[in-house]
Design an enzyme around this catalytic site. Structure first.
Site, PDB file in Angstrom:
ATOM      1  CD  GLU A  44      -2.654   1.166   2.530  1.00 48.58           C
ATOM      2  OE1 GLU A  44      -3.931   1.571   2.306  1.00 48.58           O
ATOM      3  OE2 GLU A  44      -2.259   0.737   3.578  1.00 48.58           O
ATOM      4  CE  LYS A 117      -7.374   0.844   3.726  1.00 50.99           C
ATOM      5  NZ  LYS A 117      -6.174   1.428   4.321  1.00 50.99           N
ATOM      6  CB  CYS A 157      -3.965  -1.591   4.924  1.00 49.43           C
ATOM      7  SG  CYS A 157      -3.143  -0.877   6.561  1.00 49.43           S
TER       8      CYS A 157
END
Length: 269
Positions: A44, A117, A157
């Site tokens: 990321e 995301k 993440c």
């Protein structure tokens, strides 16, 4: 998935200059390909760890256009690999924000998957404050892609903390998760959460991390990991830049699922 193949997690300590980050990423992708990896994952924010939130907004690109995406496509083509371009800041309806987007590039350089995301990180404590929603617009669509290598699910993440995201995609052979976990939360939760996702989904997990002290002063945890379906760590890198490579074995996935058919025993979906 019928044949074993090698995968690689690239770990970086990205700085504030996108061009330098791209050059370093290209070198690490080349290193992974030289070790036989057919799928390579960048972390990321591989392209930028800015000094302030607005820095990523300043370099955002329209989908399928721009130097960051062109560079990633070129890396995939040059080495003939499936490449997960960590995350790239893509344009969204709000002028002062971005989508934090994972892109999967096929070996011919085409885009084979896009994931914006969904879960946006927020944390306050021990002198730190993070609020991704200040500069990022959340996505809404999970992503699983059937490739010639394997069926692959994706997260980014903070998504790691939400197992229901991946449950709705099961079954899959491999979960790919690029990340930039903070040093504080990473030390407490990173490994245990990744191993849990591997165990409960009876899949391999490939987690590519940022790992060190960055030019902007931020500290990320690192420990890029490749974990097998029994929850065992098969490759890792603690801190600093580098590449970890391991083999994805379909026979092991099949063995685990046959001996302990937990996915078939699910009552709630």
């Amino acid at each position: 998935m019928t044949q074993a193949f090698k995968v690689a997690a690239v770990q970086m300590v990205s700085g504030t200059d996108p061009q330098q980050n791209l050059q370093r990423a290209a070198a690490l992708v080349a290193e992974a390909a030289a070790q036989g990896a057919k799928l390579v994952v960048l972390p990321e924010y591989f392209c930028l760890m800015g000094r302030q939130d607005g820095d990523k907004v300043a370099i955002r690109e329209a989908f399928a256009d721009g130097p960051l995406q062109q560079a990633l496509a070129a890396m995939a083509r040059e080495h003939g690999v499936w490449l997960v371009g960590g995350t790239v800041p893509l344009a969204c309806p709000q002028a002062d924000k971005v989508y934090n987007t994972l892109l999967l590039f096929a070996p011919d350089g085409s885009v084979a998957g896009r994931y914006d995301k969904i879960h946006l990180f927020g944390f306050t404590g021990q002198g730190e404050r993070y609020c991704e929603s200040d500069s990022i617009v959340a996505g809404s669509q999970p992503l699983k892609v059937s490739t010639p290598l394997a069926d692959i699910a994706f997260g980014i993440c903070y998504d790691l903390r939400f197992p229901e995201l991946f449950r709705q995609l099961a079954p899959f052979d491999l979960l790919v998760l690029p990340a930039a976990f903070t040093a504080t939360t990473g030390e407490a939760h990173w490994e245990v959460l990744l191993r849990a996702r591997a165990i409960e989904n009876q899949c391999y997990v490939l987690a590519s991390a940022q790992g060190g002290t960055h030019e902007n002063g931020r500290k990320t945890y690192g420990q890029s990991l490749i974990i097998d379906p029994w929850g065992r760590i098969v490759a890792e890198l603690a801190t600093g830049e580098g590449v970890v490579v391991a083999e994805i074995d379909p026979k092991l996935i099949q063995s685990v699922r046959e001996r302990l058919p937990a996915l078939a025993h699910r009552v709630f979906s």
